[in-house]
Write an enzyme that holds these catalytic residues in place. Sequence first.
Site, PDB file in Angstrom:
ATOM      1  N   ASP A 182     -27.228   7.284  10.801  1.00 24.25           N
ATOM      2  CA  ASP A 182     -27.653   6.597   9.577  1.00 24.25           C
ATOM      3  C   ASP A 182     -27.135   5.165   9.541  1.00 24.25           C
ATOM      4  OD1 ASP A 182     -25.227   8.247   9.316  1.00 24.25           O
ATOM      5  OD2 ASP A 182     -25.013   7.276   7.381  1.00 24.25           O
ATOM      6  N   ASP A 209     -19.236   8.428  -6.502  1.00 27.18           N
ATOM      7  CA  ASP A 209     -19.391   7.747  -7.792  1.00 27.18           C
ATOM      8  C   ASP A 209     -20.410   6.611  -7.741  1.00 27.18           C
ATOM      9  OD1 ASP A 209     -18.033   5.920  -6.262  1.00 27.18           O
ATOM     10  OD2 ASP A 209     -16.196   5.933  -7.470  1.00 27.18           O
ATOM     11  N   GLY A 233     -26.593   6.338  -1.520  1.00 30.76           N
ATOM     12  CA  GLY A 233     -25.826   6.968  -2.582  1.00 30.76           C
ATOM     13  C   GLY A 233     -25.166   5.967  -3.512  1.00 30.76           C
TER      14      GLY A 233
HETATM   15  P1  AMP Z   1     -21.436   5.212   4.927  1.00 25.93           P
HETATM   16  O1  AMP Z   1     -20.233   5.905   5.426  1.00 25.93           O
HETATM   17  O2  AMP Z   1     -21.123   4.009   4.071  1.00 25.93           O
HETATM   18  O3  AMP Z   1     -22.414   4.902   5.997  1.00 25.93           O
HETATM   19  O4  AMP Z   1     -22.138   6.201   3.919  1.00 25.93           O
HETATM   20  C1  AMP Z   1     -22.587   7.476   4.277  1.00 25.93           C
HETATM   21  C2  AMP Z   1     -23.303   8.094   3.110  1.00 25.93           C
HETATM   22  O5  AMP Z   1     -22.412   8.269   2.012  1.00 25.93           O
HETATM   23  C3  AMP Z   1     -24.462   7.297   2.568  1.00 25.93           C
HETATM   24  O6  AMP Z   1     -25.440   8.211   2.159  1.00 25.93           O
HETATM   25  C4  AMP Z   1     -23.856   6.572   1.408  1.00 25.93           C
HETATM   26  O7  AMP Z   1     -24.820   6.205   0.441  1.00 25.93           O
HETATM   27  C5  AMP Z   1     -22.912   7.619   0.856  1.00 25.93           C
HETATM   28  N1  AMP Z   1     -21.793   7.044   0.087  1.00 25.93           N
HETATM   29  C6  AMP Z   1     -20.768   6.305   0.565  1.00 25.93           C
HETATM   30  N2  AMP Z   1     -19.924   5.963  -0.422  1.00 25.93           N
HETATM   31  C7  AMP Z   1     -20.431   6.478  -1.575  1.00 25.93           C
HETATM   32  C8  AMP Z   1     -20.024   6.479  -2.951  1.00 25.93           C
HETATM   33  N3  AMP Z   1     -18.915   5.866  -3.352  1.00 25.93           N
HETATM   34  N4  AMP Z   1     -20.818   7.126  -3.830  1.00 25.93           N
HETATM   35  C9  AMP Z   1     -21.924   7.751  -3.444  1.00 25.93           C
HETATM   36  N5  AMP Z   1     -22.355   7.801  -2.179  1.00 25.93           N
HETATM   37  C10 AMP Z   1     -21.633   7.173  -1.242  1.00 25.93           C
HETATM   38 MG    MG Z   2     -24.108   3.972   6.069  1.00 26.32          MG
END
Ligand code: AMP
Ligand code: MG
Length: 489
Positions: A247, A120, A87
Amino acid sequence: MQLGFEHSYFALPASFYARVSPATVANPRLIVFNRQLAAELGLDAEAIEQSAAVMLSGNQLPDDATPIAMAYAGHQFGGFVPRLGDGRAILLGELRDREGVLRDVQLKGVGPTPFSRNGDGLAALGPMLREYLISEAMYALGIPTTRSLAVVATGEEVFRDRPLPGAVLTRVAASHVRVGTFQYFAAQGNEQAIRELLDYVIARHYPQVRDDTVPALALLKAVAERQAALIADWMRVGFIHGVMNTDNMAISGETIDYGPCAFMDEYDPGTVFSSIDRGGRYAYVNQPAIAQWNLSRFAETLLPLIDTDSERAVSVATQVLQSFLVQVNTNFLAAMGQKIGLVALADGDMELIGRLLTAMHAAHADFTLTFRALADAAADPNDQQALRGLFGEGVDLPDWLRDWRARLASDPQTAADRAANMRRVNPAFIPRNHRVEAALNAASDHGDMAPFNKLLAILQRPYESQPENAEYALPPQPAERVLATFCGT
Ligand code: AMP
Ligand code: MG
């Protein structure tokens, strides 16, 4: 500029990713750069560093990049989300490193992608520096991990609970294929895609299982084996990942996604730092069981390829998953044996290790310092001052020390060799939360990178005594304690 990218993931079917182009940013400025890693990747470190601000902010990508956001699903805190995906990250392509191994190069924090949902797509400077620091510390500790090539400040603000400086991290990984990547296609019933992904990860990470009679089962075993090594590695240094969602489990066996992770100071198996982990699902001591849970989700995606008879498939996969916990435990005990100065484990050692951990827990002893002090005590039986200080009064350490010394008598090493070997496995320096927070706050709030650079340099030599940096080995004073870490956004 051409970096020499290869595009193996891009060559997979279009359903595996979305093509994207990064947002451009106002005023990119290079904040940290990893010359050693650049060289490892076969890059001209100086030339890359010169253009890093524009290139690694996403403003002007290398000419041979094919930017894509990877598709994946995932169980987050146990709940399944069928479509997560990158994302806020884009994969530029893969570089063949000096050893001939393909490494992904990804920019994190470069704006929205088709997988951004309500996010974002951006990242704040503090969390990106945090990932840089901790991943490089893990690497220096000898633990498989994604690496960090650079952090570029964007010159723009990102809005969280308050406006923060924005940044882009360049992450380097053996690959970014996750358990959740398999789940993405499994949830769609797309067996053909699972087959292609299976072939891809076998070719890239586990070529030794290619000619196995049942490659899917052999892959499950091989992935479980690497995870069993990884989790034991985490636990031998007191690392708590914090968000072991499916993930965030890499098929390659590298530690990935440094969000609210932390190292514990005083030993408590129930330690949780992540502010989003209210139930303690990802506590220190739960990590083996959670890894097994994640591997079970991985196994489910492979069942049709393991055996057309689903009962038989479940039965053989279950055996692998059951032996996983045994493997983690065996690896952990072997590591703990080394930590207390034994070359090999013998009968009774498990109990000896268990008693030490129980005493540490009761005394609130610092995990890292205890083993370092034990190395001093191994070198010189009279040098028990530091240990005494860690345990205080009222905890039954003298008995344990007596039994430990009796056990050392049947270990073949000399005292000097033993102490040296113990110092090679027991770090003096870990990224202590209070130091990490102080370094990130100085960078993020005051634009002062000096504390970060100093801490990074210390953490790059974790097993060396570094008497000039002795205060960085110390746990926090009560007022300095960091009780919660926040998801890296
Ligand atoms: P994470 O918690 O970093 O493993 O992220 C979990 C999911 O949320 C993944 O699909 C990331 O790409 C998405 N994600 C985390 N932060 C953001 C952000 N600021 N904007 C868009 N997607 C995000
Ligand atoms: Mg992640």
